[in-house]
Design an enzyme around this catalytic site. Structure first.
Site, PDB file in Angstrom:
ATOM      1  N   GLY A 174      75.606  29.997   4.564  1.00 62.39           N
ATOM      2  CA  GLY A 174      76.459  31.213   4.756  1.00 62.39           C
ATOM      3  C   GLY A 174      77.000  31.779   3.445  1.00 62.39           C
ATOM      4  O   GLY A 174      76.671  31.444   2.230  1.00 62.39           O
ATOM      5  N   SER A 175      78.446  32.138   3.654  1.00 61.67           N
ATOM      6  CA  SER A 175      79.013  33.054   2.430  1.00 61.67           C
ATOM      7  C   SER A 175      79.395  32.141   1.256  1.00 61.67           C
ATOM      8  O   SER A 175      79.551  32.859   0.414  1.00 61.67           O
ATOM      9  CB  SER A 175      80.446  33.640   2.904  1.00 61.67           C
ATOM     10  N   THR A 176      79.578  30.737   1.432  1.00 63.12           N
ATOM     11  CA  THR A 176      79.698  30.183  -0.095  1.00 63.12           C
ATOM     12  C   THR A 176      78.412  30.244  -0.807  1.00 63.12           C
ATOM     13  O   THR A 176      78.630  30.011  -1.951  1.00 63.12           O
ATOM     14  CB  THR A 176      79.978  28.470   0.294  1.00 63.12           C
ATOM     15  N   LYS A 181      77.228  33.014  -1.495  1.00 61.80           N
ATOM     16  CA  LYS A 181      77.170  34.193  -2.115  1.00 61.80           C
ATOM     17  C   LYS A 181      77.680  33.936  -3.675  1.00 61.80           C
ATOM     18  O   LYS A 181      77.333  34.975  -4.445  1.00 61.80           O
ATOM     19  CB  LYS A 181      78.283  35.118  -1.625  1.00 61.80           C
TER      20      LYS A 181
END
Lengths: 620, 376
Positions: A280-282, A284
């Site tokens: 997920g967002s980590t 990014k």
């Protein structure tokens, strides 16, 4: 008559001559075989120390209890004594004690020496003791999956106990004694004695104090967020040394649930190494680093987010459905805006994306010194559609192990070098004859120093300005990024999430990188900022205290930033746009759960005090 | 019997047999101690247990030997029927519950306060006295089959009683002794042929009656086939003998006696002698027996009358057959059967009885020497 007699005697003499001279050697060998008994002397298993010499796994002397039926005088008293002192069933013990068919029966292994002493004091005949060693973990349920456990025979079964088993085991010795037919030792007849060689000791990269902080934090996560599991890893980004690694639920290593195989297998799995998750967002952070490195973006680059992107005719929503509007690259990471990373992924293209996956070490094992490592799951490159590539940009459609993730992010913040993670710094024998040291192994460069500098800055900004202020520590520089992934359930069940947080400290020159992964919290919240971030913060605060790290920033300024001077209003029942307006006016930020137009619930509760930029969660 | 003959006159004493006997008895006490001390310590908490009994037996035996040296053996001829009767009574008493003592599946002992006696040891010499007396008296009818019939009947009955205990080896001993005495007594060779037929038939019958005997027989042929079962006893004995080599491991140094070799102090004591003293010690032991047996044969030859000759011959046969059978068994030369080694194996009944027999031999020898001296 006399001649017959003499010839009979001569025949017998001949027979004896044959046996005592011709066959003598053969018969002697056979006879001597049965006269001696080998007594094993168990080698003591090596000690496992933390990096500062704190013993995490030791061995101590115990006794195996035997009964020799032929030497038992009073079967019932012996059975009664053994049953009561060893906590065994009387009838079962009695049947062993009175079994005349075997010369010796094992009653119980690994009996504590204090109990064995009590048995010896009883002076009942027929009970025998053989020295053994037992593994003892002074801190019990601590570093459980990393250390692993051994069988009752001291053979490593999981974790480092398994991986380094042949080093830890040592070499059993034995003594040969002259015995009678029952195996009873004859006086002063020690034939040969070969001492055992103790196993080698391990010195880990693990720091007991930091591990303790993580253990405590993980226990709190389990209590407060009620997830399926929780993992925390702390790594030294400049070496790849694993400073702490915990996974809950877990068990006390001194009493593994051996009778419940399913639980034992599940809880002894080191999920951070053998299991994968959608980061997920980590993730990014990594997309951004790759795009910067490939000059596909700059810190000042601007993006527009209407709340979604349409890729190949499919609408991919940003978590904030009403959109982030126009924002810079830095803001994009702060806001964790999916649209930005879709753009970056598409700009990079499939080949570059996969090239960076490879550089960051995804899809292959990290070569950590641990058994059963998973390499993560990458889609077959030929099957990746544009829409998949777009999702990869924000950490979906890819599965990695927590260890792969923390190591990749470490490389982004340490100046651009990917290290091989490791647990063992040194293997050495007690005698000092054997010593093997392991040092940090740099695998490859992932990004340039310059990109790494920019990334450190950006990650710190996320904490300072944006939605992860929960991990801000006044006086210190902390960087970090949250992640929240909705699980693609095979059963069609929705609403299950994995929340995570990756943090760096100090943000400008990280010495510690932390990853907190919380799998399917059921406390009612699932955003990383609430479910994972606060626990990472307590670990960093603990490290600051433990290492006595002095503040580098203006404490007053930071405290002002952290001042809780905004009172939370009651927003329940208001329309979403109304509520958002109030929140913005107050200088707060918000996250949304649900896609309705009306606020059904809020967090925190009304009248609670918040600091500037504090996060409000609205359930619609 | 005049008073004069009751005095011990050294020229009338058969020195070789006395020296050989006493040497074997003393040697026996030492070997019993060596072979039994560990076992005795474990089972009776007294390592001198068997040795003490053996010393008592030896002292009683010396007394008995002296007694029979002075007792005119012709009195035995007069008492022969009573002696035979007493032998049968003793053999029968074994089967009275409460009096008989059973060990290892055989009822061979009479339990008396403080000690046990083994009637078959006494009975075999009772039988010898009876047969010698009978044959001496009825030598004229011996050539006829009916003349030897009473001997066969008595011998057969005794064999049956001893077989019921069961004790095959003493039965064999009695049988062999009977045959040898009939031969010395002048029975016709034709009758031996007749007798061998039922005996030849009896051996398979006995084996069928007690299948363990066949197993034992097989074990003798290949003890390695079942080293933990039937072959065990023999293998352990062979280990002992082999361990001894030429000169042995030294007195008291046996390792097999640590419960590896069962009956190491009784029937298998010769194996321990072989182990501790080697082929040399075993040979000297056998030579001592040879001295006794050859002396016995010479005594029989020179006995002043037919009864003396038959008695001496019978006694010597018992000794010789037991020595030969025992050594043959422990060395794996014949199928295993438990027979004690005269003068050495632990067992006071056996010791007293054998020394008594030596006393009788000495008396026969003395009387023949007196005869020779008188007539010269």
């Amino acid at each position: 008559m006399i001649l017959l007699l003499i010839s009979l005697f001569i025949f017998l003499f001949g027979r004896l001559f044959y046996l005592q001279v011709v066959e003598a050697k053969f018969l002697q060998e056979k006879a001597e075989e049965q006269w001696t008994r080998d007594l094993p002397i168990n080698a003591e298993r090596g000690v496992i120390y933390d990096r500062n010499g704190i013993a995490l796994a030791v061995s101590y002397t115990t006794y195996d209890i035997f009964v020799r039926h032929s030497n038992v005088e009073d079967e019932e008293s012996v059975a009664k004594l053994l049953a009561s002192k060893l906590g065994l069933n009387y009838d079962a013990v009695l049947s062993k004690v009175s079994n005349a068919k075997v010369s010796e029966s094992l009653i119980k292994m690994q009996v504590e020496s204090s109990v064995a002493k009590e048995l010896k004091n009883s002076k009942l005949s027929g009970i025998y003791y053989s020295e053994n060693t037992k593994r003892y973990y002074p801190y019990g349920d601590f570093l459980t999956q990393v250390l692993g456990y051994t069988t009752i025979d001291n053979i490593g079964q999981s974790g480092l106990e398994l991986y380094y088993d042949k080093f830890l085991q040592g070499i059993d010795g034995y003594s040969k004694i002259q015995s009678d037919i029952r195996g009873t030792e004859l006086y002063n007849t020690l034939d040969s004695y070969i001492p055992s060689v103790a196993g080698n000791n391990l010195i880990l990269t693990i720091d007991y104090q930091i591990q303790l902080l993580c253990e405590q934090a993980a226990v709190r996560i389990m209590q407060e967020q009620k997830p399926t599991s929780a993992q925390i890893i702390v790594m030294d980004p400049n070496t790849g040394e694993i400073l702490a690694m915990t996974s809950k639920p877990s068990f006390d290593l001194n009493s593994p649930p051996r009778n419940d195989v399913a639980t034992l297998l599940a809880e002894s799995k080191n999920l951070s190494i053998v299991d994968v998750y959608e980061p997920g967002s980590t993730f990014k952070i990594l997309t951004t680093a790759a795009a910067l490195e490939e000059k596909k973006t700059t810190l000042e680059d601007r993006f527009y987010d209407p709340g979604y992107r349409i890729v190949d005719g499919q609408k991919i929503k940003c978590w904030k459905h009403i959109g982030h509007g126009s924002q810079s690259m830095v803001d994009g990471l702060n806001n964790s805006c999916n649209s930005v990373f879709i753009d970056l992924a598409l700009r990079l293209g499939l080949d570059k994306m996969y090239e960076y996956f490879e550089k960051f070490g995804f899809g292959t094992s990290t070569n950590v010194d641990f058994a059963g490592e998973s390499g993560g799951i990458l889609m077959d490159k030929d099957l990746v559609k544009k829409v998949d590539l777009a999702r990869m940009g924000f950490g979906q459609a890819i599965a990695v192990t927590p260890l792969q993730q923390i190591r990749a992010i470490s490389s982004v913040v340490n100046g651009g070098i990917l290290y091989q993670p490791y647990f063992v710094k040194e293997i050495s024998s007690n005698s000092g004859n054997y010593k093997k040291e392991f040092s940090s192994v740099a695998v490859r460069r992932t990004v340039s120093e310059d990109t790494s500098n920019k990334m450190r800055y950006m990650i710190e900004q996320v904490i300072k300005k944006a939605n992860a202020i929960e991990s801000f520590i006044p006086g210190y520089r902390v960087g970090g990024k949250t992640g929240t992934t909705e699980l693609m359930s095979t059963t069609g069940k929705t609403g299950e999430h994995i929340a995570s947080f990756v943090g760096t400290f100090p943000a400008d020159k990280p010495e510690y990188v932390i990853l907190v992964v919380v799998d399917r919290p059921t406390s009612g919240h699932y955003y990383g900022s609430i479910v994972a971030t606060p626990y990472a913060k307590t670990v960093f605060e603990g490290i600051i205290k433990y290492k006595n790290i002095q503040p580098t920033e203006d404490l007053d300024r930071d405290l002002k930033l952290m001042e809780k001077n905004i009172q939370m209003p009651n927003l329940v029942g208001k329309s979403l746009s109304q509520a958002v307006g109030i929140i913005k006016n107050l200088g707060l930020q918000y996250e949304l759960e649900g896609e309705g137009g009306k606020v059904l619930a809020q967090y925190p509760a009304p009248t609670e005090m918040l600091y500037k930029n504090g996060i409000v969660v609205l359930t619609t | 019997m005049s008073k004069k003959t009751k005095k011990l006159k050294i020229e009338y004493v058969n020195i070789p047999i006395v020296v050989a006997t006493l040497l074997l008895v003393i040697f026996g006490v030492v070997m019993v101690f060596s072979a039994s001390s560990y076992n005795a310590e474990i089972h009776y908490n007294n390592k001198y247990f068997y040795m003490t009994k053996q010393i008592i037996g030896a002292v009683l035996g010396i007394g008995a030997m002296i007694f029979f040296y002075f007792l005119d053996y012709h009195k035995l001829q007069k008492w022969k029927n009573w002696i035979l009767l007493a032998s049968f009574v003793l053999l029968a008493v074994v089967f009275i519950p409460g009096l008989g003592s059973t060990s290892n599946g055989a009822t061979r002992w009479i339990r008396l306060p403080g000690f046990t006696i083994q009637p078959s040891e006494i009975a075999k010499f009772g039988f010898v006295i009876f047969v010698a007396g009978y044959l001496a008296k009825n030598f004229d009818v011996i050539k006829a089959f009916r003349g030897i019939l009473p001997v066969l009947a008595v011998g057969g009955m005794m064999c049956v009683l001893i077989m019921l205990e069961p004790n095959m080896s003493i039965t064999m001993c009695v049988g062999i002794t009977m045959l040898v005495m009939l031969f010395i007594g002048g029975a016709s060779l034709k009758h031996f042929a007749y007798m061998s037929l039922p005996i030849a038939g009896l051996v398979p019958a006995l084996i069928i009656a007690e299948p363990y005997r066949l197993k034992r027989l097989m074990a003798f042929i290949n003890p390695w086939e079942n080293p933990k079962g039937e072959g065990y006893q023999l293998l352990q004995s062979l280990y002992s003998i082999g361990e001894g080599g030429l000169f042995g491991v030294g007195l008291f140094n046996s390792r097999q006696k640590y419960m590896f070799l069962p009956f190491s102090e009784s029937d298998f004591i010769f194996s321990i002698i072989c182990e501790e003293l080697g082929l040399l010690g075993a040979t000297i032991t056998m030579l001592l027996y040879l001295v006794i047996i050859i002396s016995g044969i010479l005594i029989a030859k020179h006995a002043k009358d037919r009864f003396g000759a038959l008695l001496a011959g019978g006694i010597t046969t018992v000794i010789a057959s037991q020595v030969l059978i025992n050594i043959a068994v422990v060395s794996g030369s014949i199928p295993p059967t438990g027979v004690p080694l005269p003068f050495i194996s632990a067992g006071s009944t056996s010791l007293v009885v054998f020394m008594s027999a030596i006393g009788i031999l000495l008396n026969i020898s003395k009387q023949s020497k007196q005869n020779v001296i008188k007539s010269s």
